[in-house]
Design a protein around this motif. Structure first.
Motif, PDB file in Angstrom:
ATOM      1  N   GLY B  52       0.337  -1.263  -0.157  1.00  0.00           N
ATOM      2  CA  GLY B  52      -0.226   0.156   0.173  1.00  0.00           C
ATOM      3  C   GLY B  52       0.883   0.776   0.107  1.00  0.00           C
ATOM      4  N   ARG B  53       1.604   1.385   0.831  1.00  0.00           N
ATOM      5  CA  ARG B  53       3.007   2.697   1.003  1.00  0.00           C
ATOM      6  C   ARG B  53       3.479   2.402  -0.386  1.00  0.00           C
ATOM      7  N   ALA B  54       3.955   1.357  -1.217  1.00  0.00           N
ATOM      8  CA  ALA B  54       4.780   1.921  -2.149  1.00  0.00           C
ATOM      9  C   ALA B  54       3.986   2.111  -3.183  1.00  0.00           C
ATOM     10  N   ASN B  55       2.481   1.736  -3.816  1.00  0.00           N
ATOM     11  CA  ASN B  55       2.412   2.072  -4.417  1.00  0.00           C
ATOM     12  C   ASN B  55       0.940   3.284  -4.790  1.00  0.00           C
ATOM     13  N   SER B  56       0.898   3.969  -3.601  1.00  0.00           N
ATOM     14  CA  SER B  56       0.518   5.241  -3.610  1.00  0.00           C
ATOM     15  C   SER B  56       0.824   6.405  -2.831  1.00  0.00           C
ATOM     16  N   LEU B  57       2.574   6.814  -3.522  1.00  0.00           N
ATOM     17  CA  LEU B  57       3.450   7.568  -2.825  1.00  0.00           C
ATOM     18  C   LEU B  57       3.249   8.580  -3.431  1.00  0.00           C
ATOM     19  N   TRP B  58       2.607   9.112  -1.952  1.00  0.00           N
ATOM     20  CA  TRP B  58       1.932  10.846  -2.564  1.00  0.00           C
ATOM     21  C   TRP B  58       3.374  11.864  -2.257  1.00  0.00           C
ATOM     22  N   TYR B  59       3.861  12.432  -3.608  1.00  0.00           N
ATOM     23  CA  TYR B  59       5.237  13.163  -3.572  1.00  0.00           C
ATOM     24  C   TYR B  59       4.658  14.699  -3.161  1.00  0.00           C
ATOM     25  N   TYR B 125      10.494   9.558   2.556  1.00  0.00           N
ATOM     26  CA  TYR B 125      11.350   8.916   1.789  1.00  0.00           C
ATOM     27  C   TYR B 125      11.610  10.517   0.840  1.00  0.00           C
ATOM     28  N   VAL B 126      12.714   9.860   0.924  1.00  0.00           N
ATOM     29  CA  VAL B 126      13.369  11.884  -0.153  1.00  0.00           C
ATOM     30  C   VAL B 126      14.368  10.942  -1.217  1.00  0.00           C
ATOM     31  N   ILE B 127      14.350  11.858  -3.055  1.00  0.00           N
ATOM     32  CA  ILE B 127      14.735  11.962  -3.535  1.00  0.00           C
ATOM     33  C   ILE B 127      15.604  11.878  -4.088  1.00  0.00           C
ATOM     34  N   ALA B 128      17.162  12.259  -4.247  1.00  0.00           N
ATOM     35  CA  ALA B 128      17.808  13.408  -4.452  1.00  0.00           C
ATOM     36  C   ALA B 128      17.728  13.432  -6.330  1.00  0.00           C
ATOM     37  N   ALA B 173      11.899   6.232  -8.829  1.00  0.00           N
ATOM     38  CA  ALA B 173      11.070   5.481  -8.144  1.00  0.00           C
ATOM     39  C   ALA B 173      10.304   5.045  -8.292  1.00  0.00           C
ATOM     40  N   ILE B 174      10.557   3.510  -9.178  1.00  0.00           N
ATOM     41  CA  ILE B 174       9.955   2.209  -9.140  1.00  0.00           C
ATOM     42  C   ILE B 174      11.562   1.268  -8.069  1.00  0.00           C
ATOM     43  N   LYS B 175      12.779   1.879  -8.318  1.00  0.00           N
ATOM     44  CA  LYS B 175      13.818   1.493  -6.851  1.00  0.00           C
ATOM     45  C   LYS B 175      13.316   2.025  -6.006  1.00  0.00           C
ATOM     46  N   LEU B 176      12.863   2.331  -5.429  1.00  0.00           N
ATOM     47  CA  LEU B 176      12.586   3.536  -4.586  1.00  0.00           C
ATOM     48  C   LEU B 176      10.851   2.467  -3.879  1.00  0.00           C
ATOM     49  N   GLN B 177       9.703   2.138  -5.529  1.00  0.00           N
ATOM     50  CA  GLN B 177       8.902   1.571  -4.296  1.00  0.00           C
ATOM     51  C   GLN B 177       9.553  -0.535  -3.756  1.00  0.00           C
ATOM     52  N   LYS B 182      10.382  -4.280   0.518  1.00  0.00           N
ATOM     53  CA  LYS B 182      11.702  -4.879   1.390  1.00  0.00           C
ATOM     54  C   LYS B 182      11.432  -4.092   2.888  1.00  0.00           C
ATOM     55  N   GLU B 183      10.548  -3.535   3.160  1.00  0.00           N
ATOM     56  CA  GLU B 183      10.499  -2.585   4.396  1.00  0.00           C
ATOM     57  C   GLU B 183      10.510  -3.266   5.589  1.00  0.00           C
ATOM     58  N   LYS B 184      11.205  -3.973   6.688  1.00  0.00           N
ATOM     59  CA  LYS B 184      10.446  -4.398   7.421  1.00  0.00           C
ATOM     60  C   LYS B 184      10.811  -3.239   8.562  1.00  0.00           C
ATOM     61  N   TRP B 185       9.226  -2.805   8.599  1.00  0.00           N
ATOM     62  CA  TRP B 185       8.477  -1.460   9.246  1.00  0.00           C
ATOM     63  C   TRP B 185       7.947  -2.086  10.492  1.00  0.00           C
ATOM     64  N   HIS B 186       7.429  -3.520  10.764  1.00  0.00           N
ATOM     65  CA  HIS B 186       7.235  -3.918  12.044  1.00  0.00           C
ATOM     66  C   HIS B 186       8.508  -4.280  12.844  1.00  0.00           C
ATOM     67  N   LYS B 187      10.100  -4.614  12.109  1.00  0.00           N
ATOM     68  CA  LYS B 187      10.943  -4.476  13.615  1.00  0.00           C
ATOM     69  C   LYS B 187      10.990  -2.916  13.565  1.00  0.00           C
ATOM     70  N   LYS B 188      11.570  -2.351  12.830  1.00  0.00           N
ATOM     71  CA  LYS B 188      11.208  -0.982  13.188  1.00  0.00           C
ATOM     72  C   LYS B 188      10.543   0.118  14.034  1.00  0.00           C
ATOM     73  N   GLN B 189       8.925  -0.282  14.347  1.00  0.00           N
ATOM     74  CA  GLN B 189       8.912  -0.624  15.269  1.00  0.00           C
ATOM     75  C   GLN B 189       9.306  -0.718  16.792  1.00  0.00           C
ATOM     76  N   GLN B 190       9.001  -2.367  16.270  1.00  0.00           N
ATOM     77  CA  GLN B 190       9.996  -3.217  17.920  1.00  0.00           C
ATOM     78  C   GLN B 190      11.142  -2.347  18.807  1.00  0.00           C
ATOM     79  N   ALA B 191      12.015  -2.080  17.719  1.00  0.00           N
ATOM     80  CA  ALA B 191      13.106  -1.379  17.845  1.00  0.00           C
ATOM     81  C   ALA B 191      12.719   0.432  18.643  1.00  0.00           C
ATOM     82  N   LYS B 192      11.219   0.665  17.792  1.00  0.00           N
ATOM     83  CA  LYS B 192      11.461   2.274  18.683  1.00  0.00           C
ATOM     84  C   LYS B 192      10.422   1.977  19.979  1.00  0.00           C
ATOM     85  N   ALA B 193       9.573   0.645  20.071  1.00  0.00           N
ATOM     86  CA  ALA B 193       8.945   0.441  21.359  1.00  0.00           C
ATOM     87  C   ALA B 193       9.960   0.233  22.309  1.00  0.00           C
TER      88      ALA B 193
END
Lengths: 167, 197
Positions: B52-59, B125-128, B173-177, B182-193
């Protein structure tokens, strides 16, 4: 207005400036330009004379040149009624003592449009325009050190690390 | 048994109207729910969220120089059209997931870029875009230029070029998608918690 009329106006203006400022170098070119070089002390007098007596009402720009041993401040104005351009310049040098910057009288009172241009010359060349109402830096960011268009300018910024590690 | 009213109960077995495959497993022996219940797909929550995140990138476009004309204005207009990737232009950082930094980053603009980046809500996310935003480009040694926007904010994708073609930006943009998938956001959330606890 034809080109011949503009050139004749330019030559007429050059004669008037020569009569008023006998020590100045005045030339009138064939493309409608009057070029004047005066001493720094008569800078404001020349500007006032160009505005009041010769009708140069449009301030085009003010800039400067760094010749390493001195600076040349160049101003360009135009008369919107006769179409003549006038370029006037003067040499300033760095002063010693407690006021080391080169100083020159501000022409903001003659042409209000010179305000930001003199701020720009102050910012980039470090020339102090005495009598300027608001002489602050205009282009470089807050806390900038030095005047970057001087020949002896060195960048004192510290190197910042990348926020993205190399892979 | 015959289902008369087509109710929610879906019986199976010999003689049923609904034909259930005999072996709802794949070659590895795993249970494949799609074979067992047609129209149902089984996946992880992580994949669904990333999809869902990769396919609705509002920029949000941060146009600073000529790269903004080539990559963002031409790339966003009808001839190339970002909308094909589900990417829509938002003029507010509050509504944006992605920021294009297109052009030369000056020292005077750098704090503003940082502020806009911090106003975006996570994940962000940021694209230079282009050589200047990536490394300073030809103005690297200038007193007024930040040599690369990655000195100010973290950058996900660098798109080289001076300026890059819109196609190059689409590749970025496709590379960013792909990166988001591949993002492990649940592990990020766990690390933050864990960090908070």
């Amino acid at each position: 207005m034809s080109m011949e009329e503009v050139v004749s106006h330019a030559k007429e203006t050059a004669e008037k400036v020569t009569a008023q400022f006998p020590e100045a170098e005045v030339t009138a070119s064939d493309d409608g330009w009057v070029k004047v070089k005066v001493q720094a002390g008569r800078w404001l007098d020349l500007a006032t004379f160009l505005k009041e007596s010769s009708g140069f009402d449009y301030m085009f720009y003010i800039t400067a040149v760094d010749w390493k041993d001195h600076f040349t401040v160049v101003g360009t104005v135009r008369s919107m009624t006769t179409g003549v351009w006038a370029e006037f310049r003067t040499d300033v040098t760095e002063q010693g003592g407690d006021h080391p910057w080169p100083a020159l009288a501000s022409v903001t009172g003659v042409w209000p449009g010179a305000n930001w241009m003199e701020r720009e010359v102050y910012d980039l060349f470090g020339i102090d325009f005495t009598g300027h109402p608001d002489l602050r830096r205009i282009m470089t960011p807050e806390g900038f050190v030095g005047h970057p268009l001087r020949k002896n300018f060195t960048d004192v910024r510290t190197d910042r690390p990348r926020l993205v590690p190399h892979r | 048994m015959v289902v008369e009213d087509g109710g929610p109960t879906a019986p199976s077995g010999p003689g049923s109207l609904i034909q259930v495959p005999a072996a709802p497993t794949n070659a590895d022996g795993d249970l494949v729910i799609a074979n067992y219940l047609p129209g149902v797909a089984a996946t992880s929550l992580k994949t669904v969220m990333n999809w869902g995140r990769a396919n609705s990138l509002w920029y949000m476009l941060f146009g600073l120089a000529c790269c903004a004309i080539e990559g963002l204005m031409a790339g966003g207009a009808a001839r190339w059209d970002y909308d094909r990737f589900g990417m829509f232009f938002r003029s507010s950082p509050r509504q944006s997931d992605l920021m294009f930094v297109a052009g030369t980053v000056t020292e005077k603009m750098a704090p503003r870029i940082r502020t806009i980046y911090e106003q975006m809500s996570e994940p962000r996310y940021v694209i230079a875009v282009g050589a200047c935003a990536s490394s300073g480009g030809p103005f690297k040694d200038s007193y007024a230029v930040v040599p690369g926007v990655d000195k100010i904010i973290p950058v996900d994708i660098y798109v080289p070029g001076c300026p890059p073609r819109p196609e190059a930006l689409y590749y970025g943009a496709i590379k960013l998608q792909e990166k988001i998938m591949k993002e492990k956001w649940h592990k990020k959330q766990q690390a933050k918690a864990g960090a908070r606890a």
